[in-house]
Write a protein that holds these residues in place. Sequence first.
Motif, PDB file in Angstrom:
ATOM      1  N   ILE A  39      53.701 -15.277  25.201  1.00  0.00           N
ATOM      2  CA  ILE A  39      53.288 -13.943  25.661  1.00  0.00           C
ATOM      3  C   ILE A  39      52.477 -14.015  26.956  1.00  0.00           C
ATOM      4  O   ILE A  39      52.642 -13.168  27.839  1.00  0.00           O
ATOM      5  CB  ILE A  39      52.472 -13.230  24.548  1.00  0.00           C
ATOM      6  CG1 ILE A  39      53.370 -12.995  23.327  1.00  0.00           C
ATOM      7  CG2 ILE A  39      51.883 -11.903  25.059  1.00  0.00           C
ATOM      8  CD1 ILE A  39      52.662 -12.393  22.124  1.00  0.00           C
TER       9      ILE A  39
ATOM     10  N   VAL B  73      35.322  -8.877  31.920  1.00  0.00           N
ATOM     11  CA  VAL B  73      35.218  -7.409  31.894  1.00  0.00           C
ATOM     12  C   VAL B  73      35.478  -6.996  30.449  1.00  0.00           C
ATOM     13  O   VAL B  73      36.401  -7.521  29.815  1.00  0.00           O
ATOM     14  CB  VAL B  73      36.294  -6.752  32.796  1.00  0.00           C
ATOM     15  CG1 VAL B  73      36.200  -5.232  32.726  1.00  0.00           C
ATOM     16  CG2 VAL B  73      36.171  -7.222  34.241  1.00  0.00           C
TER      17      VAL B  73
ATOM     18  N   TYR C 220      37.560 -19.968  24.482  1.00  0.00           N
ATOM     19  CA  TYR C 220      38.752 -19.525  25.211  1.00  0.00           C
ATOM     20  C   TYR C 220      39.979 -20.340  24.765  1.00  0.00           C
ATOM     21  O   TYR C 220      41.096 -19.848  24.752  1.00  0.00           O
ATOM     22  CB  TYR C 220      38.507 -19.625  26.720  1.00  0.00           C
ATOM     23  CG  TYR C 220      39.349 -18.668  27.534  1.00  0.00           C
ATOM     24  CD1 TYR C 220      39.303 -17.295  27.316  1.00  0.00           C
ATOM     25  CD2 TYR C 220      40.205 -19.141  28.530  1.00  0.00           C
ATOM     26  CE1 TYR C 220      40.083 -16.417  28.055  1.00  0.00           C
ATOM     27  CE2 TYR C 220      40.980 -18.277  29.280  1.00  0.00           C
ATOM     28  CZ  TYR C 220      40.917 -16.922  29.037  1.00  0.00           C
ATOM     29  OH  TYR C 220      41.687 -16.058  29.773  1.00  0.00           O
TER      30      TYR C 220
ATOM     31  N   ALA D 170      41.562  -6.664  25.201  1.00  0.00           N
ATOM     32  CA  ALA D 170      41.912  -8.077  25.046  1.00  0.00           C
ATOM     33  C   ALA D 170      40.650  -8.938  25.015  1.00  0.00           C
ATOM     34  O   ALA D 170      40.551  -9.886  24.225  1.00  0.00           O
ATOM     35  CB  ALA D 170      42.836  -8.519  26.185  1.00  0.00           C
TER      36      ALA D 170
ATOM     37  N   PHE E 228      47.947 -12.722  25.116  1.00  0.00           N
ATOM     38  CA  PHE E 228      47.685 -12.610  23.669  1.00  0.00           C
ATOM     39  C   PHE E 228      47.591 -13.996  23.048  1.00  0.00           C
ATOM     40  O   PHE E 228      48.367 -14.887  23.377  1.00  0.00           O
ATOM     41  CB  PHE E 228      48.810 -11.825  22.961  1.00  0.00           C
ATOM     42  CG  PHE E 228      48.578 -11.724  21.485  1.00  0.00           C
ATOM     43  CD1 PHE E 228      47.706 -10.769  20.968  1.00  0.00           C
ATOM     44  CD2 PHE E 228      49.181 -12.629  20.603  1.00  0.00           C
ATOM     45  CE1 PHE E 228      47.457 -10.697  19.606  1.00  0.00           C
ATOM     46  CE2 PHE E 228      48.937 -12.558  19.237  1.00  0.00           C
ATOM     47  CZ  PHE E 228      48.073 -11.588  18.742  1.00  0.00           C
TER      48      PHE E 228
ATOM     49  N   GLN F 210      53.057  -1.295  25.046  1.00  0.00           N
ATOM     50  CA  GLN F 210      53.471  -2.171  23.954  1.00  0.00           C
ATOM     51  C   GLN F 210      53.274  -1.438  22.626  1.00  0.00           C
ATOM     52  O   GLN F 210      52.168  -1.385  22.109  1.00  0.00           O
ATOM     53  CB  GLN F 210      52.607  -3.437  23.978  1.00  0.00           C
ATOM     54  CG  GLN F 210      52.964  -4.441  22.917  1.00  0.00           C
ATOM     55  CD  GLN F 210      51.800  -5.360  22.591  1.00  0.00           C
ATOM     56  OE1 GLN F 210      50.697  -5.188  23.093  1.00  0.00           O
ATOM     57  NE2 GLN F 210      52.043  -6.341  21.751  1.00  0.00           N
TER      58      GLN F 210
ATOM     59  N   SER G 262      41.597  -1.112  30.950  1.00  0.00           N
ATOM     60  CA  SER G 262      42.451  -2.262  31.284  1.00  0.00           C
ATOM     61  C   SER G 262      42.365  -2.625  32.757  1.00  0.00           C
ATOM     62  O   SER G 262      42.332  -1.741  33.627  1.00  0.00           O
ATOM     63  CB  SER G 262      43.923  -1.925  30.978  1.00  0.00           C
ATOM     64  OG  SER G 262      44.119  -1.701  29.610  1.00  0.00           O
ATOM     65  N   LEU G 263      42.379  -3.938  33.032  1.00  0.00           N
ATOM     66  CA  LEU G 263      42.417  -4.371  34.427  1.00  0.00           C
ATOM     67  C   LEU G 263      43.656  -3.778  35.111  1.00  0.00           C
ATOM     68  O   LEU G 263      43.590  -3.375  36.277  1.00  0.00           O
ATOM     69  CB  LEU G 263      42.452  -5.899  34.519  1.00  0.00           C
ATOM     70  CG  LEU G 263      41.272  -6.662  33.876  1.00  0.00           C
ATOM     71  CD1 LEU G 263      41.347  -8.141  34.217  1.00  0.00           C
ATOM     72  CD2 LEU G 263      39.931  -6.103  34.298  1.00  0.00           C
TER      73      LEU G 263
ATOM     74  N   VAL H  11      49.053  -9.256  31.139  1.00  0.00           N
ATOM     75  CA  VAL H  11      49.376  -9.382  29.719  1.00  0.00           C
ATOM     76  C   VAL H  11      48.888 -10.724  29.192  1.00  0.00           C
ATOM     77  O   VAL H  11      49.104 -11.753  29.838  1.00  0.00           O
ATOM     78  CB  VAL H  11      50.921  -9.325  29.551  1.00  0.00           C
ATOM     79  CG1 VAL H  11      51.332  -9.684  28.142  1.00  0.00           C
ATOM     80  CG2 VAL H  11      51.458  -7.952  29.936  1.00  0.00           C
TER      81      VAL H  11
ATOM     82  N   GLY I  51      50.967  -3.916  31.310  1.00  0.00           N
ATOM     83  CA  GLY I  51      49.704  -4.379  30.710  1.00  0.00           C
ATOM     84  C   GLY I  51      48.594  -3.351  30.652  1.00  0.00           C
ATOM     85  O   GLY I  51      47.444  -3.711  30.420  1.00  0.00           O
ATOM     86  N   VAL I  52      48.935  -2.067  30.820  1.00  0.00           N
ATOM     87  CA  VAL I  52      47.894  -1.054  30.577  1.00  0.00           C
ATOM     88  C   VAL I  52      47.830  -0.819  29.062  1.00  0.00           C
ATOM     89  O   VAL I  52      48.853  -0.564  28.425  1.00  0.00           O
ATOM     90  CB  VAL I  52      48.186   0.281  31.297  1.00  0.00           C
ATOM     91  CG1 VAL I  52      47.120   1.319  30.931  1.00  0.00           C
ATOM     92  CG2 VAL I  52      48.234   0.087  32.805  1.00  0.00           C
TER      93      VAL I  52
ATOM     94  N   ASP J 209      57.828  -4.904  24.892  1.00  0.00           N
ATOM     95  CA  ASP J 209      57.169  -6.056  24.288  1.00  0.00           C
ATOM     96  C   ASP J 209      57.758  -7.252  25.027  1.00  0.00           C
ATOM     97  O   ASP J 209      58.982  -7.443  25.012  1.00  0.00           O
ATOM     98  CB  ASP J 209      57.460  -6.119  22.781  1.00  0.00           C
ATOM     99  CG  ASP J 209      56.661  -7.246  22.133  1.00  0.00           C
ATOM    100  OD1 ASP J 209      56.660  -8.371  22.672  1.00  0.00           O
ATOM    101  OD2 ASP J 209      56.030  -6.987  21.098  1.00  0.00           O
TER     102      ASP J 209
ATOM    103  N   ALA K 180      39.950 -13.101  37.381  1.00  0.00           N
ATOM    104  CA  ALA K 180      38.879 -12.099  37.266  1.00  0.00           C
ATOM    105  C   ALA K 180      37.720 -12.641  36.446  1.00  0.00           C
ATOM    106  O   ALA K 180      37.917 -13.416  35.501  1.00  0.00           O
ATOM    107  CB  ALA K 180      39.442 -10.842  36.597  1.00  0.00           C
TER     108      ALA K 180
ATOM    109  N   MET L  75      47.368 -11.952  36.122  1.00  0.00           N
ATOM    110  CA  MET L  75      45.921 -12.024  35.892  1.00  0.00           C
ATOM    111  C   MET L  75      45.556 -13.299  35.148  1.00  0.00           C
ATOM    112  O   MET L  75      46.146 -13.618  34.114  1.00  0.00           O
ATOM    113  CB  MET L  75      45.470 -10.828  35.049  1.00  0.00           C
ATOM    114  CG  MET L  75      45.739  -9.485  35.683  1.00  0.00           C
ATOM    115  SD  MET L  75      45.000  -9.315  37.305  1.00  0.00           S
ATOM    116  CE  MET L  75      43.314  -9.712  36.894  1.00  0.00           C
ATOM    117  N   THR L  76      44.564 -14.020  35.686  1.00  0.00           N
ATOM    118  CA  THR L  76      44.143 -15.257  35.042  1.00  0.00           C
ATOM    119  C   THR L  76      42.620 -15.299  34.924  1.00  0.00           C
ATOM    120  O   THR L  76      41.937 -14.323  35.255  1.00  0.00           O
ATOM    121  CB  THR L  76      44.717 -16.475  35.807  1.00  0.00           C
ATOM    122  OG1 THR L  76      44.352 -17.670  35.117  1.00  0.00           O
ATOM    123  CG2 THR L  76      44.246 -16.547  37.244  1.00  0.00           C
TER     124      THR L  76
ATOM    125  N   LYS M 162      46.516 -20.045  30.373  1.00  0.00           N
ATOM    126  CA  LYS M 162      46.212 -19.630  31.759  1.00  0.00           C
ATOM    127  C   LYS M 162      46.482 -20.769  32.739  1.00  0.00           C
ATOM    128  O   LYS M 162      46.897 -20.527  33.873  1.00  0.00           O
ATOM    129  CB  LYS M 162      44.761 -19.153  31.873  1.00  0.00           C
ATOM    130  CG  LYS M 162      44.462 -17.850  31.139  1.00  0.00           C
ATOM    131  CD  LYS M 162      45.297 -16.673  31.620  1.00  0.00           C
ATOM    132  CE  LYS M 162      44.794 -15.346  31.078  1.00  0.00           C
ATOM    133  NZ  LYS M 162      45.757 -14.243  31.290  1.00  0.00           N
TER     134      LYS M 162
END
Length: 283
Positions: A136, A209, A173, A213, A112, A58, A37-38, A110, A31-32, A82, A206, A161-162, A180
């Motif tokens: 995804i 930020v 959202y 994304a 999307f 990706q 990126s986080l 990740v 997920g970088v 992917d 988190a 990550m959520t 999530k």
Amino acid sequence: MTASESPPADTSPGSPASGGLLAGRRGLIVGVANKRSLAWGIARRAHSEGAELAFTFQGDALERRVRPLAESIGSAIVEPLDVTDDAQIEAIFSTLAERWGRLDFLVHSVAFANREDLLGRTVDTSRAGFATALDISCYSLIALTRAAEPLMTDGGSVIAMTYYGATKATPNYNVMGIAKAALEASIRYLAVDLGPKNIRVHGISAGPVRTLAASGVSGMRGMLKVMPERAPLGRNITVDDVGATAAYLLSDLSAGTTGGIHFVDAGFNITAMRHPDRAAKGS
Ligand code: NAD
């Protein structure tokens, strides 16, 4: 040189500490996209705590950004992934099996959703848009964790990550909040499945930020503005805050912890509204 004369350990990002929290551990970071990126915040901290890391990217456009970042911290494994492609999932874990033989941690960072599903009304989400977002942003955690399990022969730790929009309706959202919520439920079910193997599964929720994304979520500016006014710590969070909590969750310091959602949001989620004193000062 005596011990008392030794130079202090360099724990700055990018400088691995041989006695760090993650010394000798090997982890895959998914997920970088770039240095904002986080996942990159987590990677930098994991590296400075002594971990050896592998990265995925990706598509070709992101490879140009991810490869130099990975190389800057000495990572030799940088492969395409992917998460909708089962063959690519198999390929990266085969590489890890061949090169490392085992894996200590997995970072899933990740998400999307189609842009049109992050605007307007959730009730208008299409079947295809819903399936894409959930595949995804949620199913991928299950698929990657399943592929990681056989390599986590000595236990392990998985982080996903959520965001607070999983449990509270958050403007725009929309389907990502639903994804999530499913991701957070998946974390609990995976934790139960894998606990007997001492594989721990955690969520980091988190605060907002500014990342690639996040630029897809309208109203980001408002979310960033409200944080210093309402969050108990009176500020926004950084990728370094996320990296520090991740280091704890990936390390033995959190050995008795699994299945939980850990907020890194300056305390925003515990408040019902802005404190009137803050309102006076902030406005
Ligand atoms: P980012 O854009 O830097 O990272 C998102 C990553 O998802 C990118 O690397 C992208 O390549 C990857 N991705 C998307 N579709 C993919 C696919 N099909 N296959 C493989 N990779 C794919 O943004 P970020 O904000 O660092 O997001 C990382 C995670 O953090 C996401 O789960 C996001 O929901 C979560 N999060 C972000 C915030 C925020 O405000 N930025 C807050 C809470 C949670």
